[in-house]
Design a protein around this motif. Structure first.
Motif, PDB file in Angstrom:
ATOM      1  N   GLN A 172       0.807  -1.219   0.000  1.00 22.74           N
ATOM      2  CA  GLN A 172       0.000   0.000   0.000  1.00 22.74           C
ATOM      3  C   GLN A 172       0.845   1.276   0.000  1.00 22.74           C
ATOM      4  O   GLN A 172       0.354   2.343  -0.331  1.00 22.74           O
ATOM      5  N   TYR A 173       2.140   1.158   0.340  1.00 21.28           N
ATOM      6  CA  TYR A 173       3.012   2.332   0.374  1.00 21.28           C
ATOM      7  C   TYR A 173       4.001   2.393  -0.790  1.00 21.28           C
ATOM      8  O   TYR A 173       4.798   3.314  -0.882  1.00 21.28           O
ATOM      9  N   ARG A 174       3.948   1.429  -1.680  1.00 19.84           N
ATOM     10  CA  ARG A 174       4.937   1.377  -2.759  1.00 19.84           C
ATOM     11  C   ARG A 174       4.829   2.540  -3.735  1.00 19.84           C
ATOM     12  O   ARG A 174       5.841   3.051  -4.206  1.00 19.84           O
ATOM     13  N   VAL A 175       3.616   2.946  -4.056  1.00 19.74           N
ATOM     14  CA  VAL A 175       3.468   4.075  -4.985  1.00 19.74           C
ATOM     15  C   VAL A 175       4.015   5.340  -4.334  1.00 19.74           C
ATOM     16  O   VAL A 175       4.723   6.120  -4.978  1.00 19.74           O
ATOM     17  N   LEU A 176       3.735   5.540  -3.065  1.00 20.43           N
ATOM     18  CA  LEU A 176       4.266   6.711  -2.352  1.00 20.43           C
ATOM     19  C   LEU A 176       5.788   6.677  -2.317  1.00 20.43           C
ATOM     20  O   LEU A 176       6.446   7.685  -2.610  1.00 20.43           O
ATOM     21  N   PHE A 177       6.366   5.537  -1.969  1.00 23.20           N
ATOM     22  CA  PHE A 177       7.826   5.406  -1.936  1.00 23.20           C
ATOM     23  C   PHE A 177       8.419   5.742  -3.302  1.00 23.20           C
ATOM     24  O   PHE A 177       9.360   6.530  -3.413  1.00 23.20           O
TER      25      PHE A 177
END
Length: 194
Positions: A172-177
């Motif tokens: 769920q945080y990969r796009v943000l990273f």
């Protein structure tokens, strides 16, 4: 110098904003990732323009005005392409290569680096060409001159970050990273496309 109460107030504000972001990410994942991609992509383009202008002034050249349409084009790309496409791709990686599968770390990385990254970069060049109102011939010229150097740089810069991202960052945080890394990558792409 800020007082202790100001620091506490600022930390509370950051905490509330982060909690709100996480709530939106859970409730509306694709929209949240798309808007985040739009904002960070636009900032990356703006950063590139500001740095380029400062460099020209430092070198004694006249620094050009900021192209307001540049950040707008990058925002559109982030909103419509990067956010949704990245969201679905990272979830697809989880389905294709679950963490428990043999060599999943390597398989994920190879799929991302050898298939997704080249296609995504090609899509970037094509969409930006369209958003700039350029012709198909312009796109072909740009691809001949700049695609391969940009892809090689992508492999050099992104490979360690993507290895960490697709194997150790929760999905769920990969796009943000990736968007945080892309803030600087988009600055590079802006300069390469010129």
């Amino acid at each position: 110098m800020p007082t202790h109460s100001v620091l506490i107030r600022d930390q509370a504000l950051v905490t509330r904003l982060l909690q709100q972001y996480l709530h939106l990410l859970k409730t509306y994942p694709i929209i949240t990732k798309s808007v985040t991609s739009a904002v960070l992509s636009a900032l990356g383009n703006l950063l590139s323009q500001v740095l380029e202008s400062k460099k020209k002034r430092k070198d004694g050249q006249s620094g050009k005005e900021v192209d307001v349409y540049g950040p707008l084009r990058f925002a559109v790309y982030g909103l419509v392409i990067t956010g949704p496409l990245s969201h679905h791709f990272y979830h697809l990686l989880e389905l294709l290569f679950p963490a428990s599968a043999p060599f999943s770390l390597l398989k994920r990385l190879l799929l991302e680096r050898l298939i997704f990254a080249p296609a995504f970069l090609l899509l970037f060049f094509a969409v930006m060409n369209t958003l700039e109102g350029k012709t198909h011939s312009d796109l072909q010229d740009k691809l001949k001159a700049r695609y391969w150097p940009a892809l090689k740089m992508n492999w050099k810069v992104w490979t360690p970050f993507q290895f960490i991202n697709i194997n150790y960052v929760p999905v769920q945080y990969r796009v943000l990273f990736a968007n945080l890394i892309a803030l600087f990558w988009n600055a590079y792409l802006t300069s390469v496309r010129k």
